[in-house]
Scaffold this motif. Structure first.
Motif, PDB file in Angstrom:
ATOM      1  N   ILE A  61      11.064  -4.271 -12.983  1.00 50.94           N
ATOM      2  CA  ILE A  61      10.910  -3.836 -11.588  1.00 50.94           C
ATOM      3  C   ILE A  61      10.875  -2.316 -11.601  1.00 50.94           C
ATOM      4  O   ILE A  61      11.869  -1.667 -11.931  1.00 50.94           O
ATOM      5  CB  ILE A  61      12.053  -4.360 -10.704  1.00 50.94           C
ATOM      6  N   SER A  62       9.720  -1.740 -11.297  1.00 53.21           N
ATOM      7  CA  SER A  62       9.541  -0.296 -11.450  1.00 53.21           C
ATOM      8  C   SER A  62      10.083   0.486 -10.262  1.00 53.21           C
ATOM      9  O   SER A  62      10.358   1.675 -10.390  1.00 53.21           O
ATOM     10  CB  SER A  62       8.067   0.042 -11.668  1.00 53.21           C
ATOM     11  N   THR A  63      10.209  -0.155  -9.108  1.00 48.27           N
ATOM     12  CA  THR A  63      10.810   0.488  -7.942  1.00 48.27           C
ATOM     13  C   THR A  63      11.283  -0.590  -6.983  1.00 48.27           C
ATOM     14  O   THR A  63      10.743  -1.702  -6.964  1.00 48.27           O
ATOM     15  CB  THR A  63       9.809   1.417  -7.218  1.00 48.27           C
ATOM     16  N   ARG A  64      12.280  -0.254  -6.188  1.00 47.82           N
ATOM     17  CA  ARG A  64      12.784  -1.177  -5.168  1.00 47.82           C
ATOM     18  C   ARG A  64      12.280  -0.802  -3.780  1.00 47.82           C
ATOM     19  O   ARG A  64      12.571  -1.500  -2.805  1.00 47.82           O
ATOM     20  CB  ARG A  64      14.315  -1.203  -5.195  1.00 47.82           C
ATOM     21  N   LYS A  65      11.537   0.272  -3.683  1.00 47.99           N
ATOM     22  CA  LYS A  65      11.012   0.701  -2.389  1.00 47.99           C
ATOM     23  C   LYS A  65       9.901  -0.227  -1.916  1.00 47.99           C
ATOM     24  O   LYS A  65       9.231  -0.867  -2.715  1.00 47.99           O
ATOM     25  CB  LYS A  65      10.483   2.132  -2.484  1.00 47.99           C
ATOM     26  N   HIS A  66       9.698  -0.285  -0.605  1.00 52.98           N
ATOM     27  CA  HIS A  66       8.619  -1.085  -0.012  1.00 52.98           C
ATOM     28  C   HIS A  66       8.623  -2.524  -0.542  1.00 52.98           C
ATOM     29  O   HIS A  66       7.597  -3.074  -0.890  1.00 52.98           O
ATOM     30  CB  HIS A  66       7.262  -0.427  -0.260  1.00 52.98           C
ATOM     31  N   ASN A  67       9.804  -3.102  -0.628  1.00 51.59           N
ATOM     32  CA  ASN A  67       9.996  -4.478  -1.121  1.00 51.59           C
ATOM     33  C   ASN A  67       9.738  -4.625  -2.614  1.00 51.59           C
ATOM     34  O   ASN A  67       9.632  -5.742  -3.114  1.00 51.59           O
ATOM     35  CB  ASN A  67       9.149  -5.483  -0.323  1.00 51.59           C
ATOM     36  N   HIS A 106       0.827  -1.214   0.000  1.00 48.71           N
ATOM     37  CA  HIS A 106       0.000   0.000   0.000  1.00 48.71           C
ATOM     38  C   HIS A 106       0.858   1.259   0.000  1.00 48.71           C
ATOM     39  O   HIS A 106       0.424   2.313  -0.425  1.00 48.71           O
ATOM     40  CB  HIS A 106      -0.970   0.010   1.192  1.00 48.71           C
ATOM     41  N   GLY A 107       2.120   1.138   0.470  1.00 50.36           N
ATOM     42  CA  GLY A 107       3.024   2.276   0.446  1.00 50.36           C
ATOM     43  C   GLY A 107       3.439   2.694  -0.955  1.00 50.36           C
ATOM     44  O   GLY A 107       3.999   3.775  -1.148  1.00 50.36           O
ATOM     45  N   LEU A 108       3.168   1.840  -1.945  1.00 53.67           N
ATOM     46  CA  LEU A 108       3.490   2.149  -3.337  1.00 53.67           C
ATOM     47  C   LEU A 108       2.286   2.632  -4.124  1.00 53.67           C
ATOM     48  O   LEU A 108       2.396   2.908  -5.323  1.00 53.67           O
ATOM     49  CB  LEU A 108       4.060   0.896  -4.025  1.00 53.67           C
ATOM     50  N   PHE A 109       1.126   2.726  -3.483  1.00 51.54           N
ATOM     51  CA  PHE A 109      -0.086   3.007  -4.238  1.00 51.54           C
ATOM     52  C   PHE A 109      -0.041   4.389  -4.888  1.00 51.54           C
ATOM     53  O   PHE A 109      -0.250   4.517  -6.102  1.00 51.54           O
ATOM     54  CB  PHE A 109      -1.327   2.891  -3.354  1.00 51.54           C
ATOM     55  N   GLU A 110       0.209   5.410  -4.111  1.00 45.35           N
ATOM     56  CA  GLU A 110       0.180   6.771  -4.662  1.00 45.35           C
ATOM     57  C   GLU A 110       1.336   7.020  -5.613  1.00 45.35           C
ATOM     58  O   GLU A 110       1.186   7.728  -6.611  1.00 45.35           O
ATOM     59  CB  GLU A 110       0.186   7.797  -3.533  1.00 45.35           C
ATOM     60  N   SER A 111       2.492   6.435  -5.333  1.00 43.13           N
ATOM     61  CA  SER A 111       3.678   6.721  -6.139  1.00 43.13           C
ATOM     62  C   SER A 111       3.737   5.912  -7.433  1.00 43.13           C
ATOM     63  O   SER A 111       4.344   6.358  -8.416  1.00 43.13           O
ATOM     64  CB  SER A 111       4.946   6.448  -5.313  1.00 43.13           C
ATOM     65  N   HIS A 112       3.105   4.730  -7.469  1.00 42.38           N
ATOM     66  CA  HIS A 112       3.250   3.864  -8.638  1.00 42.38           C
ATOM     67  C   HIS A 112       1.942   3.211  -9.103  1.00 42.38           C
ATOM     68  O   HIS A 112       1.629   3.232 -10.296  1.00 42.38           O
ATOM     69  CB  HIS A 112       4.274   2.759  -8.342  1.00 42.38           C
ATOM     70  N   ILE A 113       1.196   2.619  -8.191  1.00 40.25           N
ATOM     71  CA  ILE A 113       0.052   1.799  -8.593  1.00 40.25           C
ATOM     72  C   ILE A 113      -1.079   2.646  -9.157  1.00 40.25           C
ATOM     73  O   ILE A 113      -1.704   2.288 -10.165  1.00 40.25           O
ATOM     74  CB  ILE A 113      -0.439   0.944  -7.409  1.00 40.25           C
ATOM     75  N   ARG A 114      -1.350   3.803  -8.545  1.00 39.76           N
ATOM     76  CA  ARG A 114      -2.435   4.650  -9.038  1.00 39.76           C
ATOM     77  C   ARG A 114      -2.215   5.046 -10.492  1.00 39.76           C
ATOM     78  O   ARG A 114      -3.163   5.048 -11.295  1.00 39.76           O
ATOM     79  CB  ARG A 114      -2.589   5.902  -8.172  1.00 39.76           C
ATOM     80  N   GLN A 115      -0.988   5.355 -10.861  1.00 37.58           N
ATOM     81  CA  GLN A 115      -0.717   5.763 -12.242  1.00 37.58           C
ATOM     82  C   GLN A 115      -0.982   4.616 -13.214  1.00 37.58           C
ATOM     83  O   GLN A 115      -1.513   4.822 -14.314  1.00 37.58           O
ATOM     84  CB  GLN A 115       0.733   6.235 -12.387  1.00 37.58           C
ATOM     85  N   ILE A 116      -0.626   3.394 -12.813  1.00 41.16           N
ATOM     86  CA  ILE A 116      -0.900   2.234 -13.660  1.00 41.16           C
ATOM     87  C   ILE A 116      -2.400   2.049 -13.823  1.00 41.16           C
ATOM     88  O   ILE A 116      -2.901   1.798 -14.931  1.00 41.16           O
ATOM     89  CB  ILE A 116      -0.252   0.978 -13.058  1.00 41.16           C
ATOM     90  N   LEU A 117      -3.152   2.194 -12.738  1.00 40.96           N
ATOM     91  CA  LEU A 117      -4.610   2.087 -12.814  1.00 40.96           C
ATOM     92  C   LEU A 117      -5.200   3.176 -13.708  1.00 40.96           C
ATOM     93  O   LEU A 117      -6.079   2.905 -14.550  1.00 40.96           O
ATOM     94  CB  LEU A 117      -5.214   2.175 -11.415  1.00 40.96           C
TER      95      LEU A 117
END
Length: 261
Positions: free
Chosen positions: A246-252, A37-48
């Motif tokens: 791998i789009s980011t290494r943050k939050h695992n 969930h820590g990646l939602f605003e930074s990465h997942i929302r844009q994909i959605l």
């Protein structure tokens, strides 16, 4: 060979990898750790926003933090989320949602977990706000659902379930049967502890020959799946129907698998 204790280490006190320990209503509960969930605003929302999926499958709910964010997005975009999780929950939830999959025991056999419960505060918020109208929840393991007639395919998948080589490999094989061009599969734990190491939430559901095997973790499972569908030229894959990054290494980490054809 003994079974690994799924991220539990005992030293002074009790620690878990990726989980924080809290107390609520007299129970020891799992708090928020390094979750997707820590990646939602930074990465997942844009994909959605880019893909605009009408159907989403979430594998692994646990505390419901990412589920809440997904349902907020679904509510605003006329989409529907289906979630899979076999664990028992407590808290302000309907009784049928609280019940675990029959026979399933989260952290089975781990000393100190007999009194533990999961209070999914994200799910409590879902029901307080009426977002469950966009949600279907199956209290079952991913492999049981994906291998059932109920599974017809989804536009987008978010995999954050049982992080071991056997489970992830089988999830990919089953999803592949319904994966169409343009579909997207998101993985957590492509970096960090479980990227190359197995985690078993309930080892009773893992075949004994796959416990503590030579190949472990999420990333080897993804790589072997892609290799099985590709022609290999030295270390390069050719004619693979998928693109993985791998789009980011943050939050695992967040891995993105896209079907090309």
């Amino acid at each position: 060979m003994g079974r690994r204790q799924s991220g539990l280490s005992r030293g002074p006190g009790l620690e878990t990898l990726g989980d924080q320990v809290t107390r609520r209503n007299g129970y020891t509960t799992l708090g928020r750790g390094l979750d997707i969930h820590g990646l939602f605003e930074s990465h997942i929302r844009q994909i959605l926003d880019d893909r605009k999926p009408k159907t989403i499958l979430e594998v692994g709910v646990l505390r419901g933090d990412c589920t809440l964010k997904l349902l907020e997005w679904c509510s605003a975009n006329e989409s529907h989320l289906t979630s899979l999780d076999p664990v028992a929950w407590e808290g302000e939830l309907p009784e049928e949602v609280k019940q675990p999959m029959p026979g399933y025991k989260y952290k089975r056999g781990q000393e100190g977990f007999k009194e533990w419960v999961i209070v999914p505060q994200g799910l409590e918020e879902v029901f307080r706000r009426g977002l469950q109208t966009h949600w279907t929840c199956f209290k079952t393991r991913s492999l049981d659902f994906l291998d059932s007639p109920a599974f017809k395919g989804f536009d987008l998948y978010l995999i954050d379930g049982d992080h071991n080589y056997f489970t992830v490999t089988r999830e990919l094989e089953l999803i592949h049967r319904h994966f169409k061009a343009g579909d997207v599969l998101l993985f957590n734990d492509v970096t960090g502890a479980w990227s190359h190491r197995d985690l078993y939430y309930d080892p009773e559901f893992i075949p004994p020959e796959h416990i503590d095997g030579h190949k472990q973790g999420v990333v080897p499972a993804i790589n072997d799946f892609l290799d099985s569908l590709s022609e290999k030229q030295l270390w390069m894959r050719k004619n693979c129907p998928y693109k993985f990054k791998i789009s980011t290494r943050k939050h695992n980490g967040l891995g993105v698998l896209t079907r090309l054809a």
